[in-house]
Write a protein that holds these residues in place. Structure first.
Motif, PDB file in Angstrom:
ATOM      1  N   PRO A  95       0.815  -1.226   0.000  1.00 40.19           N
ATOM      2  CA  PRO A  95       0.000   0.000   0.000  1.00 40.19           C
ATOM      3  C   PRO A  95       0.846   1.272   0.000  1.00 40.19           C
ATOM      4  CG  PRO A  95      -0.826  -1.568   1.624  1.00 40.19           C
ATOM      5  CD  PRO A  95       0.441  -2.146   1.084  1.00 40.19           C
ATOM      6  N   LEU A  96       1.974   1.269   0.720  1.00 40.45           N
ATOM      7  CA  LEU A  96       2.776   2.488   0.797  1.00 40.45           C
ATOM      8  C   LEU A  96       3.399   2.841  -0.538  1.00 40.45           C
ATOM      9  CD1 LEU A  96       4.516   2.122   4.267  1.00 40.45           C
ATOM     10  CD2 LEU A  96       2.595   3.573   3.614  1.00 40.45           C
ATOM     11  N   ARG A  97       3.553   1.835  -1.420  1.00 43.06           N
ATOM     12  CA  ARG A  97       4.107   2.111  -2.744  1.00 43.06           C
ATOM     13  C   ARG A  97       3.021   2.040  -3.819  1.00 43.06           C
ATOM     14  NH1 ARG A  97       8.634  -1.682  -4.077  1.00 43.06           N
ATOM     15  NH2 ARG A  97       7.691  -3.144  -2.618  1.00 43.06           N
ATOM     16  N   ASN A  98       1.764   2.066  -3.391  1.00 40.74           N
ATOM     17  CA  ASN A  98       0.674   2.051  -4.351  1.00 40.74           C
ATOM     18  C   ASN A  98       0.615   0.795  -5.193  1.00 40.74           C
ATOM     19  OD1 ASN A  98      -1.253   4.038  -4.365  1.00 40.74           O
ATOM     20  ND2 ASN A  98       0.266   5.581  -5.007  1.00 40.74           N
ATOM     21  N   ILE A  99       1.083  -0.324  -4.643  1.00 40.21           N
ATOM     22  CA  ILE A  99       1.016  -1.589  -5.386  1.00 40.21           C
ATOM     23  C   ILE A  99      -0.216  -2.348  -4.897  1.00 40.21           C
ATOM     24  CG2 ILE A  99       2.172  -3.752  -5.947  1.00 40.21           C
ATOM     25  CD1 ILE A  99       4.827  -2.390  -5.408  1.00 40.21           C
ATOM     26  N   ALA A 100      -1.185  -2.497  -5.779  1.00 42.41           N
ATOM     27  CA  ALA A 100      -2.391  -3.240  -5.420  1.00 42.41           C
ATOM     28  C   ALA A 100      -2.089  -4.731  -5.492  1.00 42.41           C
ATOM     29  CB  ALA A 100      -3.523  -2.882  -6.376  1.00 42.41           C
ATOM     30  N   PRO A 101      -2.719  -5.523  -4.626  1.00 41.94           N
ATOM     31  CA  PRO A 101      -2.434  -6.963  -4.644  1.00 41.94           C
ATOM     32  C   PRO A 101      -2.875  -7.620  -5.949  1.00 41.94           C
ATOM     33  CG  PRO A 101      -4.226  -6.439  -3.109  1.00 41.94           C
ATOM     34  CD  PRO A 101      -3.692  -5.136  -3.591  1.00 41.94           C
ATOM     35  N   CYS A 102      -2.051  -8.544  -6.445  1.00 37.36           N
ATOM     36  CA  CYS A 102      -2.392  -9.244  -7.683  1.00 37.36           C
ATOM     37  C   CYS A 102      -3.743  -9.951  -7.562  1.00 37.36           C
ATOM     38  CB  CYS A 102      -1.326 -10.285  -8.032  1.00 37.36           C
ATOM     39  SG  CYS A 102       0.372  -9.768  -7.761  1.00 37.36           S
ATOM     40  N   VAL A 103      -4.016 -10.524  -6.368  1.00 36.75           N
ATOM     41  CA  VAL A 103      -5.265 -11.292  -6.202  1.00 36.75           C
ATOM     42  C   VAL A 103      -6.516 -10.428  -6.320  1.00 36.75           C
ATOM     43  CG1 VAL A 103      -4.370 -13.214  -4.808  1.00 36.75           C
ATOM     44  CG2 VAL A 103      -5.080 -11.082  -3.694  1.00 36.75           C
ATOM     45  N   SER A 104      -6.355  -9.098  -6.290  1.00 43.37           N
ATOM     46  CA  SER A 104      -7.551  -8.263  -6.398  1.00 43.37           C
ATOM     47  C   SER A 104      -7.990  -8.099  -7.845  1.00 43.37           C
ATOM     48  CB  SER A 104      -7.315  -6.891  -5.756  1.00 43.37           C
ATOM     49  OG  SER A 104      -6.306  -6.203  -6.453  1.00 43.37           O
ATOM     50  N   CYS A 105      -7.154  -8.523  -8.796  1.00 39.04           N
ATOM     51  CA  CYS A 105      -7.541  -8.439 -10.208  1.00 39.04           C
ATOM     52  C   CYS A 105      -7.381  -9.766 -10.938  1.00 39.04           C
ATOM     53  CB  CYS A 105      -6.693  -7.403 -10.932  1.00 39.04           C
ATOM     54  SG  CYS A 105      -6.959  -5.717 -10.364  1.00 39.04           S
ATOM     55  N   HIS A 106      -6.356 -10.528 -10.554  1.00 42.40           N
ATOM     56  CA  HIS A 106      -6.053 -11.758 -11.298  1.00 42.40           C
ATOM     57  C   HIS A 106      -6.660 -13.006 -10.654  1.00 42.40           C
ATOM     58  CE1 HIS A 106      -3.338 -10.106 -14.338  1.00 42.40           C
ATOM     59  NE2 HIS A 106      -2.921  -9.270 -13.405  1.00 42.40           N
ATOM     60  N   GLY A 107      -7.623 -12.839  -9.771  1.00 46.38           N
ATOM     61  CA  GLY A 107      -8.256 -14.002  -9.167  1.00 46.38           C
ATOM     62  C   GLY A 107      -7.679 -14.288  -7.798  1.00 46.38           C
ATOM     63  N   GLY A 108      -8.530 -14.753  -6.900  1.00 46.10           N
ATOM     64  CA  GLY A 108      -8.117 -14.988  -5.516  1.00 46.10           C
ATOM     65  C   GLY A 108      -9.061 -14.219  -4.612  1.00 46.10           C
ATOM     66  N   ILE A 109      -9.183 -12.921  -4.915  1.00 44.00           N
ATOM     67  CA  ILE A 109     -10.212 -12.104  -4.258  1.00 44.00           C
ATOM     68  C   ILE A 109     -11.222 -11.669  -5.306  1.00 44.00           C
ATOM     69  CG2 ILE A 109     -10.686  -9.902  -3.128  1.00 44.00           C
ATOM     70  CD1 ILE A 109      -8.124 -10.183  -1.607  1.00 44.00           C
ATOM     71  N   ASP A 110     -10.679 -11.182  -6.417  1.00 41.95           N
ATOM     72  CA  ASP A 110     -11.563 -10.740  -7.489  1.00 41.95           C
ATOM     73  C   ASP A 110     -10.902 -11.032  -8.831  1.00 41.95           C
ATOM     74  OD1 ASP A 110     -13.715  -9.650  -8.760  1.00 41.95           O
ATOM     75  OD2 ASP A 110     -13.288  -7.561  -8.225  1.00 41.95           O
ATOM     76  N   GLN A 111     -11.707 -11.269  -9.831  1.00 44.59           N
ATOM     77  CA  GLN A 111     -11.207 -11.479 -11.186  1.00 44.59           C
ATOM     78  C   GLN A 111     -11.734 -10.336 -12.040  1.00 44.59           C
ATOM     79  OE1 GLN A 111      -9.167 -13.677 -12.963  1.00 44.59           O
ATOM     80  NE2 GLN A 111      -9.662 -12.179 -14.542  1.00 44.59           N
ATOM     81  N   LYS A 112     -10.869  -9.366 -12.337  1.00 45.36           N
ATOM     82  CA  LYS A 112     -11.301  -8.222 -13.134  1.00 45.36           C
ATOM     83  C   LYS A 112     -11.425  -8.633 -14.595  1.00 45.36           C
ATOM     84  CE  LYS A 112     -11.674  -4.946 -10.093  1.00 45.36           C
ATOM     85  NZ  LYS A 112     -10.596  -4.438  -9.292  1.00 45.36           N
ATOM     86  N   PHE A 113     -12.508  -8.210 -15.213  1.00 41.56           N
ATOM     87  CA  PHE A 113     -12.740  -8.518 -16.626  1.00 41.56           C
ATOM     88  C   PHE A 113     -11.566  -7.968 -17.448  1.00 41.56           C
ATOM     89  CE2 PHE A 113     -15.160  -8.067 -20.685  1.00 41.56           C
ATOM     90  CZ  PHE A 113     -15.623  -9.373 -20.763  1.00 41.56           C
ATOM     91  N   GLY A 114     -10.910  -8.845 -18.207  1.00 45.04           N
ATOM     92  CA  GLY A 114      -9.776  -8.384 -19.015  1.00 45.04           C
ATOM     93  C   GLY A 114      -8.425  -8.672 -18.394  1.00 45.04           C
ATOM     94  N   ALA A 115      -8.405  -9.060 -17.119  1.00 49.81           N
ATOM     95  CA  ALA A 115      -7.130  -9.430 -16.489  1.00 49.81           C
ATOM     96  C   ALA A 115      -6.847 -10.898 -16.808  1.00 49.81           C
ATOM     97  CB  ALA A 115      -7.193  -9.210 -14.985  1.00 49.81           C
ATOM     98  N   PRO A 116      -5.675 -11.180 -17.367  1.00 52.84           N
ATOM     99  CA  PRO A 116      -5.395 -12.545 -17.829  1.00 52.84           C
ATOM    100  C   PRO A 116      -5.252 -13.574 -16.710  1.00 52.84           C
ATOM    101  CG  PRO A 116      -3.849 -10.956 -18.815  1.00 52.84           C
ATOM    102  CD  PRO A 116      -4.594 -10.245 -17.729  1.00 52.84           C
ATOM    103  N   TRP A 117      -5.504 -14.814 -17.068  1.00 52.59           N
ATOM    104  CA  TRP A 117      -5.181 -15.971 -16.241  1.00 52.59           C
ATOM    105  C   TRP A 117      -3.664 -16.098 -16.258  1.00 52.59           C
ATOM    106  CZ3 TRP A 117      -7.611 -19.737 -13.391  1.00 52.59           C
ATOM    107  CH2 TRP A 117      -6.888 -20.912 -13.136  1.00 52.59           C
ATOM    108  N   LEU A 118      -3.020 -16.101 -15.102  1.00 53.31           N
ATOM    109  CA  LEU A 118      -1.553 -16.114 -15.050  1.00 53.31           C
ATOM    110  C   LEU A 118      -0.978 -17.461 -14.618  1.00 53.31           C
ATOM    111  CD1 LEU A 118      -0.859 -12.748 -13.144  1.00 53.31           C
ATOM    112  CD2 LEU A 118      -0.848 -13.117 -15.623  1.00 53.31           C
TER     113      LEU A 118
END
Ligand code: HEC
Ligand code: HEC
Length: 269
Positions: A190-213
């Protein structure tokens, strides 16, 4: 009281401490605004004023009036649409399978690459559609993929995406939120403005358009993250990925790449 006891310019100790204070201040300025910016890529020297603004947290793009930020040239013109992910007909999948014969050499017979090319098996259809369109328009660069995508009409792209999405995500398990995940993946920084990968790439949320890694070759993941960081890849809508990797170190990039690559027991080197 003797003269040299009173703090004043006549006192040699006082004089010396003032001179040292000035020297140290100048030294700190040089290190902070000249030396560090010159070795830190993100602070590419744009003058003292830009450095001060950035140190204060002003985004880099504001500091150079009159120049368009680099990402503008490669910004995607694809608008993600839920229709891209609608269930495909058997006919579309079949056509896609035939078209995909041109792709097996690099992406593997079943969409699982054995080289450093990305896996396509089980990839979300909207991701494949968007990426192929970005190659086609040159918004994402790769000599080989740009050349291949140039000749693909929308209908072929849709069928290829339908086929690959239909293939199983072989050998890979989805990331589920769990305390043992690497910190950057789980909570970001958070202090470096890095959002967690799981919030877009699956785990917490899967953002539409974020690839399966999961299960992607490690070398591919690392190369993409570094390309986002340098701006060589700028087709991510709203700079979502560039903002994530901006302040990540090589070591952190390696760590998250290893995590996503080895989840599947895929080759990791
Ligand atoms: C000669 C090798 C080669 C062939 C043939 C090839 N690709 Fe690729 N493909 C690559 C490489 C390498 C990349 C990664 C390029 C980059 O760095 O952007 C890639 C990237 C992609 C991506 C982006 C994937 C992602 O996760 O972002 C898609 C989609 C794709 N290829 C689809 C296809 C399709 C469909 C075909 C057949 C019509 C095809 N490719 C043929 C080598 C190939
Ligand atoms: C705010 C949402 C968001 C976050 C957080 C995020 N990503 Fe992404 N990521 C995306 C999107 C969206 C794309 C697709 C960009 C595009 O359209 O080209 C992407 C693309 C990627 C790609 C390229 C994959 C490919 O096949 O082309 C990699 C690698 C990646 N992300 C890794 C990560 C890692 C590792 C983290 C955590 C450190 C992370 N991402 C955090 C949204 C996010």
């Amino acid at each position: 009281m003797k003269v040299h006891d009173t703090p004043g310019w006549g006192n040699p100790w006082f004089r010396r401490s003032i001179i040292w204070l000035v020297v140290l201040t100048l030294g700190a300025f040089l290190v902070g605004f000249v030396l560090l910016p010159s070795v830190h890529g993100d602070f590419s020297a744009q003058g003292l004023w830009a450095s001060i603004c950035r140190a204060a947290g002003v985004p880099g793009d504001w500091s150079v009036p009159g120049t368009t930020p680099r990402q503008a040239a490669s910004a995607t013109d694809v608008v993600l649409d839920r229709n891209m992910a609608k269930a495909a007909s058997q006919q579309a999948i079949g056509r896609g399978a035939t078209l995909a014969l041109n792709c097996t050499m690099c992406h593997g017979a079943q969409g699982m690459s054995t080289s450093d090319a990305p896996n396509l098996a089980g990839q979300y259809p909207e991701v494949i559609i968007k990426q192929l369109m970005d190659y086609r328009s040159g918004k994402r660069s790769s000599p080989i993929m740009v050349a291949l995508a140039k000749g693909l009409p929308d209908a072929d792209i849709a069928d290829l995406a339908a086929y690959y999405a239909y293939l199983p995500k072989a050998r890979t398990a989805p990331t589920t939120y769990d305390e043992a995940l690497p910190a950057l993946v789980r909570v970001g920084a958070p202090l470096r403005n890095i959002a967690p990968c799981v919030s877009c790439h699956g785990g917490i949320d899967q953002k539409f358009g974020a690839p399966w890694l999961e299960g992607m070759p490690k070398g591919y993941l690392e190369a993409q993250l570094k390309a986002f960081r340098s701006g060589a890849r700028g087709n991510d809508s709203e700079a979502q990925m560039r903002n994530v990797v901006r302040s990540m170190t090589d070591q952190e990039i390696e760590e998250v790449s290893l995590f996503y690559a080895r989840k599947a027991g895929a080759p990791t080197e």
